[in-house]
Design a protein around this motif. Structure first.
Motif, PDB file in Angstrom:
ATOM      1  N   GLU A  23    -101.788 -48.981 -31.737  1.00 20.42           N
ATOM      2  CA  GLU A  23    -101.062 -47.766 -32.121  1.00 20.42           C
ATOM      3  C   GLU A  23    -100.453 -47.076 -30.908  1.00 20.42           C
ATOM      4  O   GLU A  23     -99.358 -46.485 -30.995  1.00 20.42           O
ATOM      5  N   SER A  24    -101.125 -47.150 -29.770  1.00 19.05           N
ATOM      6  CA  SER A  24    -100.599 -46.543 -28.546  1.00 19.05           C
ATOM      7  C   SER A  24     -99.385 -47.283 -28.008  1.00 19.05           C
ATOM      8  O   SER A  24     -98.671 -46.769 -27.143  1.00 19.05           O
ATOM      9  N   VAL A 281    -107.106 -43.198 -29.959  1.00 19.93           N
ATOM     10  CA  VAL A 281    -105.729 -43.316 -29.452  1.00 19.93           C
ATOM     11  C   VAL A 281    -105.533 -42.514 -28.166  1.00 19.93           C
ATOM     12  O   VAL A 281    -104.976 -43.043 -27.186  1.00 19.93           O
ATOM     13  N   GLN A 285    -104.308 -44.134 -24.482  1.00 18.92           N
ATOM     14  CA  GLN A 285    -103.073 -43.717 -23.820  1.00 18.92           C
ATOM     15  C   GLN A 285    -103.346 -43.293 -22.374  1.00 18.92           C
ATOM     16  O   GLN A 285    -102.585 -43.648 -21.462  1.00 18.92           O
TER      17      GLN A 285
END
Length: 330
Positions: A23-24, A281, A285
């Protein structure tokens, strides 16, 4: 730059981390290590073309750039040292290492491999709601104390009651309530308030000598922090950080769903924002930013590494205070 990710461990938390990594948009899962090929293949099938290894050396030499280690706690140390020796960046699940002796050896290995970055996966301290707590604590005129609670009935506790020895509830795997759940509020306390002057642990032992729940007292110069956690019961108590008239109320110090600031004059202000669907997440990141810009992000990295070391020191001291000995301590 998309980082090639390899993972050790195929449990639910590993799946959550891989989903957060994707997702990052900073990582791509390329390799899975499992002692059993069928477990690795079952995990990998949800993520496309992913190589599965049952040989750890071959896994480390597969071209990955970052490894996430989510094996039982007692295995983190050797697996981390091997990863560092291969010049791989390491994300290790908390609790990272069994004791300060292991952490010191890992730190020495990092000095020999200066391009490697080591991270402990303490997801909650990277979330926006934790940063909101930090900002509000900094604004408060006085801190009188805090109570931080994280007590959840473990999915493995029924196995323990049935006479089995789940990994997460045994000293052999450097596990128990403190290293599994207590580490969350402990991380929060040290991030918010720094190293305590004293630390004491009142543990409730299981029949195998591991801790099933407990109360930690952290003594600071002007206040105490009480930490309550356990794996054999459910608590619905909120966590609180006390000012004088004002108070920060947190629904869960680990999950950080809602944070309310009460000014003591009848005014309640929500300082939290909706939590991300996947709470890993933000940390993924941060880790990617540090790996991709090691010079520009060096101060952030050193702060995280120092925090991880401090948590390890206090965890070790607390176990010693309670008389809990891991095989790794010998």
């Amino acid at each position: 730059m998309t980082l090639k990710l390899g993972i050790i461990g195929t449990n639910w938390i590993t799946k959550m981390l891989v989903e957060a990594a994707h997702e990052s948009q900073a990582y791509q899962l390329t390799a899975v290590y499992s002692r059993r090929a069928e477990s690795g293949e079952a995990f990998a099938k949800d993520f496309g073309e992913v190589a599965v290894y049952t040989d750890l050396a071959a896994f480390y030499e597969s071209g990955i750039e970052v490894v996430y280690i989510a094996s039982p706690n007692s295995l983190h140390y050797e697996q981390t040292l091997q990863a560092i020796a291969h010049d791989l960046h390491v994300i290790v699940e908390k609790s990272a290492f069994s004791n300060t002796k292991e952490y010191e050896a890992v730190y020495s290995a990092l000095r020999e491999h200066p391009n490697v970055r080591l991270f402990e996966a303490a997801r909650h301290v990277h979330q926006a709601n934790f940063k909101a707590i930090e900002a509000k604590v900094a604004e408060m005129a006085h801190i009188s104390g805090a109570t931080l609670v994280y007590e959840k009935y473990s999915s493995r506790f029924d196995d323990y009651l049935a006479g089995k020895e789940p990994n997460v509830l045994t000293r052999e795997f450097s596990a128990g309530a403190l290293t599994d759940l207590g580490v969350y509020p402990l991380y929060a306390a040290i991030k918010l308030f720094g190293m305590p002057k004293e630390s004491h642990y009142f543990a409730t032992p299981l029949r195998n000598g591991a801790d099933g729940r407990g109360i930690v007292i952290l003594r600071y110069a002007d206040f105490d922090v009480t930490i309550q956690f356990g794996k054999g019961a459910n608590s619905y108590l909120h966590s609180e950080i006390l000012g004088m008239r004002d108070t920060i109320v947190i629904d869960s110090i680990a999950e950080l769903g809602e944070v309310i600031y009460k000014d003591g004059a009848g005014n309640d202000t929500e300082i939290s924002t909706p939590a991300p669907a996947n709470p890993m997440v933000p940390e993924m990141q941060v880790f990617a930013a540090i790996i991709n810009d090691p010079v520009g992000q060096d101060a952030t990295y050193r702060e995280l590494l120092t925090l991880s070391q401090r948590v390890n020191i206090v965890l070790t001291n607390l176990r010693q205070d309670a008389g809990i000995i891991f095989p790794a301590d010998k």
